[in-house]
Design a protein around this motif. Structure first.
Motif, PDB file in Angstrom:
ATOM      1  N   TYR A  36       0.839  -1.193   0.000  1.00 45.35           N
ATOM      2  CA  TYR A  36       0.000   0.000   0.000  1.00 45.35           C
ATOM      3  C   TYR A  36       0.875   1.245   0.000  1.00 45.35           C
ATOM      4  CZ  TYR A  36      -3.810  -3.048   1.640  1.00 45.35           C
ATOM      5  OH  TYR A  36      -4.759  -4.042   1.772  1.00 45.35           O
ATOM      6  N   ARG A  37       0.272   2.304  -0.483  1.00 52.02           N
ATOM      7  CA  ARG A  37       0.895   3.613  -0.398  1.00 52.02           C
ATOM      8  C   ARG A  37      -0.087   4.528   0.327  1.00 52.02           C
ATOM      9  NH1 ARG A  37       3.424   6.958  -5.581  1.00 52.02           N
ATOM     10  NH2 ARG A  37       4.126   8.766  -4.373  1.00 52.02           N
ATOM     11  N   GLN A  38       0.445   5.337   1.211  1.00 52.08           N
ATOM     12  CA  GLN A  38      -0.417   6.218   1.981  1.00 52.08           C
ATOM     13  C   GLN A  38       0.105   7.638   1.931  1.00 52.08           C
ATOM     14  OE1 GLN A  38      -0.648   5.579   6.263  1.00 52.08           O
ATOM     15  NE2 GLN A  38      -2.811   6.132   6.262  1.00 52.08           N
ATOM     16  N   PHE A  39      -0.747   8.547   1.468  1.00 52.82           N
ATOM     17  CA  PHE A  39      -0.406   9.962   1.459  1.00 52.82           C
ATOM     18  C   PHE A  39      -0.878  10.580   2.776  1.00 52.82           C
ATOM     19  CE2 PHE A  39       1.261  10.280  -2.705  1.00 52.82           C
ATOM     20  CZ  PHE A  39       0.591   9.329  -3.462  1.00 52.82           C
ATOM     21  N   PRO A  40      -0.291  11.698   3.151  1.00 52.09           N
ATOM     22  CA  PRO A  40      -0.643  12.314   4.441  1.00 52.09           C
ATOM     23  C   PRO A  40      -2.140  12.527   4.605  1.00 52.09           C
ATOM     24  CG  PRO A  40       1.270  13.393   3.494  1.00 52.09           C
ATOM     25  CD  PRO A  40       0.757  12.443   2.452  1.00 52.09           C
ATOM     26  N   LYS A  41      -2.649  12.150   5.735  1.00 51.84           N
ATOM     27  CA  LYS A  41      -4.042  12.346   6.109  1.00 51.84           C
ATOM     28  C   LYS A  41      -5.002  11.601   5.178  1.00 51.84           C
ATOM     29  CE  LYS A  41      -2.833  15.390   9.253  1.00 51.84           C
ATOM     30  NZ  LYS A  41      -2.953  15.106  10.692  1.00 51.84           N
ATOM     31  N   GLN A  42      -4.523  10.594   4.489  1.00 50.26           N
ATOM     32  CA  GLN A  42      -5.392   9.852   3.585  1.00 50.26           C
ATOM     33  C   GLN A  42      -5.387   8.361   3.908  1.00 50.26           C
ATOM     34  OE1 GLN A  42      -5.083  10.681  -0.605  1.00 50.26           O
ATOM     35  NE2 GLN A  42      -4.475  12.807  -0.268  1.00 50.26           N
ATOM     36  N   SER A  43      -6.290   7.661   3.262  1.00 60.06           N
ATOM     37  CA  SER A  43      -6.389   6.220   3.482  1.00 60.06           C
ATOM     38  C   SER A  43      -5.280   5.488   2.736  1.00 60.06           C
ATOM     39  CB  SER A  43      -7.758   5.724   3.018  1.00 60.06           C
ATOM     40  OG  SER A  43      -7.927   4.366   3.379  1.00 60.06           O
ATOM     41  N   LEU A  44      -5.263   4.197   2.890  1.00 60.26           N
ATOM     42  CA  LEU A  44      -4.275   3.374   2.207  1.00 60.26           C
ATOM     43  C   LEU A  44      -4.731   3.116   0.772  1.00 60.26           C
ATOM     44  CD1 LEU A  44      -3.818   2.791   5.289  1.00 60.26           C
ATOM     45  CD2 LEU A  44      -2.875   0.596   4.557  1.00 60.26           C
ATOM     46  N   GLY A 113       5.526   0.087   8.284  1.00 59.23           N
ATOM     47  CA  GLY A 113       5.602   1.117   7.254  1.00 59.23           C
ATOM     48  C   GLY A 113       7.016   1.604   7.002  1.00 59.23           C
ATOM     49  N   THR A 114       7.212   2.177   5.826  1.00 58.11           N
ATOM     50  CA  THR A 114       8.491   2.754   5.429  1.00 58.11           C
ATOM     51  C   THR A 114       8.241   4.162   4.902  1.00 58.11           C
ATOM     52  OG1 THR A 114       9.462   0.631   4.814  1.00 58.11           O
ATOM     53  CG2 THR A 114      10.457   2.610   3.845  1.00 58.11           C
ATOM     54  N   ARG A 115       8.906   5.114   5.507  1.00 57.88           N
ATOM     55  CA  ARG A 115       8.799   6.506   5.053  1.00 57.88           C
ATOM     56  C   ARG A 115       9.901   6.753   4.026  1.00 57.88           C
ATOM     57  NH1 ARG A 115       4.929   9.828   5.026  1.00 57.88           N
ATOM     58  NH2 ARG A 115       4.498   9.370   7.228  1.00 57.88           N
ATOM     59  N   LEU A 116       9.524   6.938   2.778  1.00 59.08           N
ATOM     60  CA  LEU A 116      10.487   7.194   1.708  1.00 59.08           C
ATOM     61  C   LEU A 116      10.499   8.673   1.378  1.00 59.08           C
ATOM     62  CD1 LEU A 116      12.415   6.415  -0.602  1.00 59.08           C
ATOM     63  CD2 LEU A 116      10.389   5.928  -2.005  1.00 59.08           C
TER      64      LEU A 116
ATOM     65  N   PRO B  40       0.301   7.816  14.517  1.00 53.72           N
ATOM     66  CA  PRO B  40       1.134   8.557  13.563  1.00 53.72           C
ATOM     67  C   PRO B  40       2.419   7.834  13.189  1.00 53.72           C
ATOM     68  CG  PRO B  40       0.232  10.041  15.185  1.00 53.72           C
ATOM     69  CD  PRO B  40      -0.148   8.657  15.640  1.00 53.72           C
ATOM     70  N   ASN B  41       2.673   7.763  11.896  1.00 59.87           N
ATOM     71  CA  ASN B  41       3.889   7.159  11.352  1.00 59.87           C
ATOM     72  C   ASN B  41       4.076   5.706  11.769  1.00 59.87           C
ATOM     73  OD1 ASN B  41       4.884   9.508   9.920  1.00 59.87           O
ATOM     74  ND2 ASN B  41       5.255  10.381  11.939  1.00 59.87           N
ATOM     75  N   LYS B  42       2.981   5.028  11.984  1.00 59.38           N
ATOM     76  CA  LYS B  42       3.031   3.617  12.351  1.00 59.38           C
ATOM     77  C   LYS B  42       2.220   2.782  11.376  1.00 59.38           C
ATOM     78  CE  LYS B  42       5.251   4.297  16.271  1.00 59.38           C
ATOM     79  NZ  LYS B  42       6.645   3.808  16.471  1.00 59.38           N
ATOM     80  N   GLY B  43       2.403   1.468  11.456  1.00 52.40           N
ATOM     81  CA  GLY B  43       1.557   0.581  10.679  1.00 52.40           C
ATOM     82  C   GLY B  43       0.179   0.456  11.304  1.00 52.40           C
ATOM     83  N   LEU B  44      -0.611  -0.439  10.777  1.00 53.12           N
ATOM     84  CA  LEU B  44      -1.971  -0.616  11.264  1.00 53.12           C
ATOM     85  C   LEU B  44      -2.059  -1.791  12.233  1.00 53.12           C
ATOM     86  CD1 LEU B  44      -2.321   1.038   8.577  1.00 53.12           C
ATOM     87  CD2 LEU B  44      -4.582  -0.022   8.433  1.00 53.12           C
ATOM     88  N   GLN B  45      -2.848  -1.597  13.269  1.00 50.82           N
ATOM     89  CA  GLN B  45      -3.062  -2.646  14.259  1.00 50.82           C
ATOM     90  C   GLN B  45      -4.529  -3.054  14.232  1.00 50.82           C
ATOM     91  OE1 GLN B  45      -2.567  -1.426  18.354  1.00 50.82           O
ATOM     92  NE2 GLN B  45      -2.382  -3.520  19.091  1.00 50.82           N
ATOM     93  N   LEU B  46      -4.759  -4.362  14.236  1.00 54.77           N
ATOM     94  CA  LEU B  46      -6.128  -4.849  14.215  1.00 54.77           C
ATOM     95  C   LEU B  46      -6.804  -4.617  15.560  1.00 54.77           C
ATOM     96  CD1 LEU B  46      -8.324  -6.505  12.645  1.00 54.77           C
ATOM     97  CD2 LEU B  46      -7.417  -8.505  13.851  1.00 54.77           C
ATOM     98  N   LEU B  47      -7.967  -3.986  15.532  1.00 55.54           N
ATOM     99  CA  LEU B  47      -8.770  -3.808  16.737  1.00 55.54           C
ATOM    100  C   LEU B  47      -9.738  -4.958  16.928  1.00 55.54           C
ATOM    101  CD1 LEU B  47      -9.839  -0.051  16.714  1.00 55.54           C
ATOM    102  CD2 LEU B  47      -8.271  -1.168  18.299  1.00 55.54           C
ATOM    103  N   LEU B  48     -10.438  -5.320  15.849  1.00 53.38           N
ATOM    104  CA  LEU B  48     -11.422  -6.392  15.928  1.00 53.38           C
ATOM    105  C   LEU B  48     -11.841  -6.809  14.532  1.00 53.38           C
ATOM    106  CD1 LEU B  48     -14.185  -4.677  15.214  1.00 53.38           C
ATOM    107  CD2 LEU B  48     -14.088  -4.117  17.631  1.00 53.38           C
ATOM    108  N   LYS B  49     -12.513  -7.979  14.468  1.00 56.21           N
ATOM    109  CA  LYS B  49     -12.943  -8.486  13.174  1.00 56.21           C
ATOM    110  C   LYS B  49     -14.286  -9.201  13.306  1.00 56.21           C
ATOM    111  CE  LYS B  49     -10.562 -12.969  13.470  1.00 56.21           C
ATOM    112  NZ  LYS B  49     -10.061 -12.862  14.846  1.00 56.21           N
ATOM    113  N   TYR B  50     -15.047  -9.149  12.223  1.00 59.81           N
ATOM    114  CA  TYR B  50     -16.292  -9.899  12.110  1.00 59.81           C
ATOM    115  C   TYR B  50     -16.150 -10.845  10.924  1.00 59.81           C
ATOM    116  CZ  TYR B  50     -20.939 -11.179  10.606  1.00 59.81           C
ATOM    117  OH  TYR B  50     -22.019 -11.905  10.196  1.00 59.81           O
TER     118      TYR B  50
END
Lengths: 119, 116
Positions: A36-44, A113-116, B40-50
Motif C-alpha cells: 500500500y501507499r499512503q499519502f498524508p491524512k489519507q487512506s491506504l 511502514g516505510t517513510r520514503l 502517527p507514522n506507524k503501521g496498522l493494528q487490528l482492533l477487531l474483526k467480524y
C-alpha cells in the motif's frame, strides 16, 4: 501473535536511485502480501497484491516497471522503487495474509511502514 | 463490488466520554469486516474483526463493534475514551471479487481526537 517486519522504517535517497523495501512474516507463512501507499491524512491505496511464486497483480494506474514486487518465498516480499523521484516520496506499508480461497478471509497483519523521502 | 463509507472524517470527544465511529459497507456476498487503528507514522493494528460469527464483536482496548446486516453497518464504539485512543481508524471490508480473489477495501479513515 503474527508479526510482520518491514525494513527499513525510513529511507532518504537521491533522485534517480532505486530503493528496496522488505516485508517479512516472522512467525507465519504469508501466501498473499499486499503493498500500500499512503499519502498524508489519507487512506491506504492498494498498489499491488502478490502471491508467493507468482507475478504480482497491480492496481490500475500503478506502474509495474516503476514499482517492482517480488514474492519469492512464503515469508518475504520486496518492493523496489526504481529510479525514484520526489513524487514517489510517501509512506509505504505492506501487509501479509495466510490462507487461500475461503480461508483468505483471514485478517491482514501489517508492517510498521516505510517513510520514503526522495531528494 | 464492495465499498466502505466512513461517515466522519474527524470525531472529537472528551476523555471519559463514549466513542462512536461510523462505518457502512456495500458487499455482494458475505463479507468479513475489520477495524484497524493507526497511530502517527506507524503501521496498522487490528482492533477487531467480524467473520460470520457473533454479530457483536469485542476487540482490544475496550473497543467493540456490532454487525448489522439490515443497516449494512459496522460501527465502532467504546464506552469511555482515553487520551491514548487518539489515532486514525480504518474500517475494512473483505469479500470475494469478480476475479475470484479476496481483496480488502479500506474506508477513508476517521481521525479520533480526544480532549483532556
Amino acid at each position: 501473535g503474527a508479526v510482520v517486519s518491514q525494513h527499513p522504517s525510513r529511507v532518504i535517497c537521491k533522485s534517480g536511485t532505486s530503493v528496496k523495501i522488505e516485508c517479512r512474516s516472522l512467525d507465519f507463512q504469508a501466501t498473499t502480501m499486499f503493498w500500500y501507499r499512503q499519502f498524508p491524512k489519507q487512506s491506504l491505496m492498494l498498489m499491488a497484491t502478490s502471491n508467493e511464486g507468482s507475478k504480482a497483480t497491480y492496481e490500475q494506474g500503478v506502474e509495474k516497471d516503476k514499482f517492482l514486487i517480488n514474492h519469492a518465498s512464503l515469508t518475504l516480499s520486496t518492493l523496489t522503487v526504481t529510479s525514484a523521484h520526489p513524487e514517489d516520496s510517501s509512506f509505504y506499508i505492506c501487509s501479509a495474509r495466510t490462507g487461500t480461497g475461503f480461508l483468505a478471509k483471514n485478517i491482514q497483519y501489517f508492517g510498521a511502514g516505510t517513510r520514503l523521502s526522495v531528494l | 463490488a464492495q465499498s466502505v463509507t466512513q461517515l466522519d472524517s474527524h470525531v472529537s470527544v472528551s476523555e471519559g466520554t463514549p466513542v462512536l465511529l461510523r462505518c457502512n459497507y456495500s458487499s455482494s456476498y458475505s463479507p468479513s469486516l475489520f477495524w484497524y487503528v493507526q497511530h502517527p507514522n506507524k503501521g496498522l493494528q487490528l482492533l477487531l474483526k467480524y467473520t460470520s460469527a457473533a454479530t457483536l464483536v469485542k476487540g482490544i482496548n475496550g473497543f467493540e463493534a456490532e454487525f448489522k446486516k439490515s443497516e449494512t453497518s459496522f460501527h465502532l464504539t467504546k464506552p469511555s475514551a482515553h487520551m491514548s485512543d487518539a489515532a486514525e481508524y480504518f474500517c475494512v471490508v473483505s469479500d470475494l471479487t469478480s476475479g475470484g480473489s479476496y481483496i480488502p477495501t479500506f474506508g477513508r479513515g476517521t481521525s479520533l481526537i480526544v480532549h483532556p
